[in-house]
Design an enzyme around this catalytic site. Structure first.
Site, PDB file in Angstrom:
ATOM      1  N   PRO A  53     -15.043  -0.306  64.492  1.00  0.00           N
ATOM      2  CA  PRO A  53     -16.369  -0.420  63.761  1.00  0.00           C
ATOM      3  C   PRO A  53     -16.291   0.416  62.865  1.00  0.00           C
ATOM      4  O   PRO A  53     -15.365   1.221  62.644  1.00  0.00           O
ATOM      5  CB  PRO A  53     -17.488  -0.237  64.960  1.00  0.00           C
ATOM      6  CG  PRO A  53     -16.177   1.291  66.112  1.00  0.00           C
ATOM      7  CD  PRO A  53     -15.399   0.479  65.866  1.00  0.00           C
ATOM      8  N   ASP A  54     -17.045  -0.159  61.578  1.00  0.00           N
ATOM      9  CA  ASP A  54     -17.253   0.307  60.227  1.00  0.00           C
ATOM     10  C   ASP A  54     -18.040   1.774  60.573  1.00  0.00           C
ATOM     11  O   ASP A  54     -19.798   1.280  59.946  1.00  0.00           O
ATOM     12  CB  ASP A  54     -17.602  -0.657  59.387  1.00  0.00           C
ATOM     13  CG  ASP A  54     -18.266   0.089  58.108  1.00  0.00           C
ATOM     14  OD1 ASP A  54     -17.870   0.901  57.623  1.00  0.00           O
ATOM     15  OD2 ASP A  54     -18.965  -0.553  57.440  1.00  0.00           O
ATOM     16  N   THR A  55     -18.024   2.537  61.292  1.00  0.00           N
ATOM     17  CA  THR A  55     -19.100   3.517  61.470  1.00  0.00           C
ATOM     18  C   THR A  55     -18.296   4.906  61.416  1.00  0.00           C
ATOM     19  O   THR A  55     -18.655   6.034  62.365  1.00  0.00           O
ATOM     20  CB  THR A  55     -19.629   3.568  62.733  1.00  0.00           C
ATOM     21  OG1 THR A  55     -18.535   3.671  64.264  1.00  0.00           O
ATOM     22  CG2 THR A  55     -20.595   2.140  63.321  1.00  0.00           C
ATOM     23  N   LYS A 116     -22.538   7.518  58.884  1.00  0.00           N
ATOM     24  CA  LYS A 116     -22.845   6.039  58.942  1.00  0.00           C
ATOM     25  C   LYS A 116     -22.721   4.702  59.495  1.00  0.00           C
ATOM     26  O   LYS A 116     -21.832   5.289  60.450  1.00  0.00           O
ATOM     27  CB  LYS A 116     -22.901   5.177  57.475  1.00  0.00           C
ATOM     28  CG  LYS A 116     -21.742   5.066  57.301  1.00  0.00           C
ATOM     29  CD  LYS A 116     -21.040   4.513  56.212  1.00  0.00           C
ATOM     30  CE  LYS A 116     -21.039   2.924  56.791  1.00  0.00           C
ATOM     31  NZ  LYS A 116     -20.453   1.982  55.967  1.00  0.00           N
ATOM     32  N   ASN A 118     -22.566   0.484  59.669  1.00  0.00           N
ATOM     33  CA  ASN A 118     -22.972  -0.546  58.435  1.00  0.00           C
ATOM     34  C   ASN A 118     -24.216  -1.027  58.096  1.00  0.00           C
ATOM     35  O   ASN A 118     -24.820  -1.180  59.430  1.00  0.00           O
ATOM     36  CB  ASN A 118     -21.158  -2.027  58.899  1.00  0.00           C
ATOM     37  CG  ASN A 118     -21.407  -2.706  58.244  1.00  0.00           C
ATOM     38  OD1 ASN A 118     -22.328  -3.888  58.289  1.00  0.00           O
ATOM     39  ND2 ASN A 118     -20.596  -2.750  57.415  1.00  0.00           N
TER      40      ASN A 118
END
Length: 281
Positions: A53-55, A116, A118
Site C-alpha cells: 500500500p501507498d502508506t 502518510k 494515499n
C-alpha cells in the site's frame, strides 16, 4: 542539455506540460513513446508494483531504484513523487542529493505528516505545520547542486478537507520558500476547487494538478484556468491491472491462450520495448 534543463525549458514555454505516471522501465518507455513530455515516478504506482500500500512502507532507496531505472531507459525528464520527504529536513536534503545524482529532473514533496496515507484512501489526512514544511523546502533547495533541478511543493489542503484560503496560504508560503512548482491536489469530482484556487493565485510560480477524480476536466480547460502541469498519475497502471486480470481469468476459464492476440502486444513489440536491435541509450 540535461533532463532537468529540459524540464526548466518546458516550464518557461507557453503550452501546458503533460505528464503520465509509470512504475518501471517498460511503463516509462510507453509514456515516452506515446508523446508525453515528462514521466511521473509516482508513489501509488510504484508501491502497487511492489504489492504494497501507498502508506510510507516503501523506502526512499526502493523508490529511487525504480526512478533510476526509468531514467536509464528513457530520454525525457522524470519527476519523482517523494511522499513527505521520508522524514525531516536532513532526510529531505539527503533525498535531493541522491535523486539529483541519478539524473532525476525534479522531486515532489507533500505537506502531510509522516507516515502518510494515499490521498484517496479513507482515514485522517493530517497536514504538517506550515513552518515545518517550509523548513523542509528550504533544506531541499539548499541541497541541490544544479540550479535546473526542480523542487515541487505539494499541498494536500483540499485532501484534508480544508478550504481554498488554507490552500492558498500554504501555496504562497511554499513559493516564498523557493519551491519551483506548486502541486495543488484535490479529490473533488469536478475541477471546481482548482478553478477557485487559480482565481486567487497571483504568484509567478507554476501550478501542477492531478486530475484523477475530476477526470472529465480537459487539458484546455485546465490551461485556461492557468494550470501549467497536468499529471495523469495512475491511469496507466489501472488500465494494465484491468487488462491483465481479464486476460488471466479468460485463460484460466477457457484452458488455453489462443485467439487472443488482438488483445495483447506481440512478442516482437516487447522485444522492441526492450531495445533489442537498437544501440544502447
Amino acid at each position: 542539455m540535461t533532463k532537468a534543463s529540459r524540464l526548466r525549458e518546458l516550464l518557461s514555454g507557453d503550452r501546458i506540460i503533460r505528464v503520465a505516471g509509470a512504475h518501471n522501465g517498460m511503463s516509462a518507455k510507453l509514456v515516452e513513446e506515446v508523446g508525453f513530455d515528462v514521466i511521473w515516478a509516482g508513489g501509488l504506482e510504484i508501491s502497487a508494483a511492489y504489492g504494497l500500500p501507498d502508506t510510507s512502507i516503501v523506502t526512499m532507496t526502493e523508490f529511487l531504484a525504480v526512478a533510476a531505472q526509468m531514467d536509464l531507459v528513457t530520454n525525457i525528464p522524470i519527476i519523482a513523487d517523494c511522499d513527505t520527504g521520508y522524514g525531516d529536513e536532513c532526510n529531505v536534503a539527503h533525498l535531493v542529493r541522491h535523486y539529483e545524482r541519478q539524473h532525476i529532473a525534479g522531486v515532489c514533496i507533500e505537506d502531510k505528516v509522516f507516515p502518510k496515507i494515499n490521498s484517496f484512501m479513507e482515514g485522517t489526512q493530517s497536514l504538517e505545520p506550515l513552518a515545518k514544511f517550509v523548513s523542509k523546502l528550504r533544506a531541499a533547495k539548499s541541497a541541490q547542486r544544479s540550479r535546473d533541478f526542480i523542487v515541487i511543493a505539494r499541498t494536500e489542503a483540499f485532501i484534508a478537507g480544508l478550504d481554498w484560503e488554507v490552500a492558498l496560504t500554504r501555496a504562497e508560503a511554499y513559493a516564498a520558500a523557493g519551491a519551483d512548482v506548486i502541486l495543488v491536489h484535490s479529490k473533488a469530482r469536478s475541477a471546481k476547487e482548482i478553478a477557485q484556487f487559480m482565481e486567487h493565485w497571483h504568484y509567478p510560480v507554476p501550478i501542477a494538478v492531478v486530475p484523477t477524480t475530476y477526470a472529465s476536466a480537459t487539458v484546455q480547460e485546465l490551461h485556461d484556468y492557468g494550470v501549467k502541469i497536468v499529471i495523469y498519475a495512475n491511469q496507466g497502471m489501472r488500465a494494465a491491472v484491468k487488462a491483465m486480470r481479464a486476460m488471466f481469468s479468460d485463460i484460466l476459464q477457457s484452458g488455453h491462450a489462443s485467439g487472443r492476440e488482438d488483445q495483447m502486444a506481440s512478442v516482437q513489440e516487447i522485444f522492441a520495448l526492450q531495445g533489442l536491435g537498437q544501440p544502447p541509450l
